[in-house]
Design a protein around this motif. Structure first.
Motif, PDB file in Angstrom:
ATOM      1  N   GLU A  98       0.827  -1.210   0.000  1.00 34.38           N
ATOM      2  CA  GLU A  98       0.000   0.000   0.000  1.00 34.38           C
ATOM      3  C   GLU A  98       0.864   1.264   0.000  1.00 34.38           C
ATOM      4  OE1 GLU A  98      -3.081   1.999   3.113  1.00 34.38           O
ATOM      5  OE2 GLU A  98      -3.429  -0.125   2.633  1.00 34.38           O
ATOM      6  N   GLN A  99       1.916   1.251   0.804  1.00 32.61           N
ATOM      7  CA  GLN A  99       2.825   2.393   0.855  1.00 32.61           C
ATOM      8  C   GLN A  99       3.574   2.563  -0.465  1.00 32.61           C
ATOM      9  OE1 GLN A  99       4.874   0.969   4.341  1.00 32.61           O
ATOM     10  NE2 GLN A  99       4.052   2.634   5.605  1.00 32.61           N
ATOM     11  N   LEU A 100       3.975   1.443  -1.083  1.00 30.92           N
ATOM     12  CA  LEU A 100       4.660   1.522  -2.376  1.00 30.92           C
ATOM     13  C   LEU A 100       3.742   2.099  -3.450  1.00 30.92           C
ATOM     14  CD1 LEU A 100       6.739  -1.778  -2.520  1.00 30.92           C
ATOM     15  CD2 LEU A 100       7.616   0.549  -2.554  1.00 30.92           C
ATOM     16  N   ASP A 101       2.472   1.699  -3.438  1.00 33.20           N
ATOM     17  CA  ASP A 101       1.510   2.253  -4.391  1.00 33.20           C
ATOM     18  C   ASP A 101       1.404   3.768  -4.229  1.00 33.20           C
ATOM     19  OD1 ASP A 101       0.990  -0.227  -5.492  1.00 33.20           O
ATOM     20  OD2 ASP A 101      -0.830  -0.561  -4.319  1.00 33.20           O
ATOM     21  N   ALA A 102       1.347   4.222  -2.972  1.00 32.91           N
ATOM     22  CA  ALA A 102       1.251   5.661  -2.703  1.00 32.91           C
ATOM     23  C   ALA A 102       2.511   6.379  -3.183  1.00 32.91           C
ATOM     24  CB  ALA A 102       1.034   5.899  -1.208  1.00 32.91           C
ATOM     25  N   LEU A 103       3.670   5.781  -2.968  1.00 29.08           N
ATOM     26  CA  LEU A 103       4.927   6.380  -3.414  1.00 29.08           C
ATOM     27  C   LEU A 103       4.962   6.511  -4.935  1.00 29.08           C
ATOM     28  CD1 LEU A 103       7.763   7.443  -2.754  1.00 29.08           C
ATOM     29  CD2 LEU A 103       8.567   5.072  -2.861  1.00 29.08           C
TER      30      LEU A 103
END
Length: 115
Positions: free
Chosen positions: A101-106
């Motif tokens: 999820e954090q990678l998608d946001a990045l």
């Protein structure tokens, strides 16, 4: 044994392990090695087998070029022309710690910045 290569691999492994927040014992267990054997690898006292080197790349989430020290060429690029700038390495290290999820946001933030 090539001591320079062993030292290079050990240093890169130590850096990758600490970026992931893992202990030597945790990495050793994931690699299927005794803690003392992994400690010797990190200290540059022995070279890993090819099989262990491949497992180290997977467990430590590091490319073989980085683990072998090939990304530190004088021009700041890897052996295959990949960027080796300190900020990119820092960003890569942070991204390795992120969940999906954090990678998608990045990725979304990067795409917006590039517009």
């Amino acid at each position: 044994m090539n001591e320079e290569l062993a030292t290079r691999i050990g240093s890169a492994a130590r850096e990758a392990r600490t970026q992931l927040g893992l202990t030597q014992a945790e990495v050793a267990a994931r690699l299927g090695l005794a803690h003392m054997v992994y400690s010797r690898l990190e200290r540059g006292k022995m070279l890993p087998s090819v099989q262990t080197l491949l497992r180290m790349c997977a467990v430590l989430r590091i490319g073989s070029d980085a683990l072998l020290g090939l990304e530190d060429a004088e021009d700041g690029k890897g052996a295959r022309g990949q960027g080796g700038a300190p900020r990119l390495r820092q960003l890569n290290g942070l991204a390795r710690k992120m969940d999906d999820e954090q990678l998608d946001a990045l990725v979304k933030v990067a795409q917006v910045l590039l517009r």
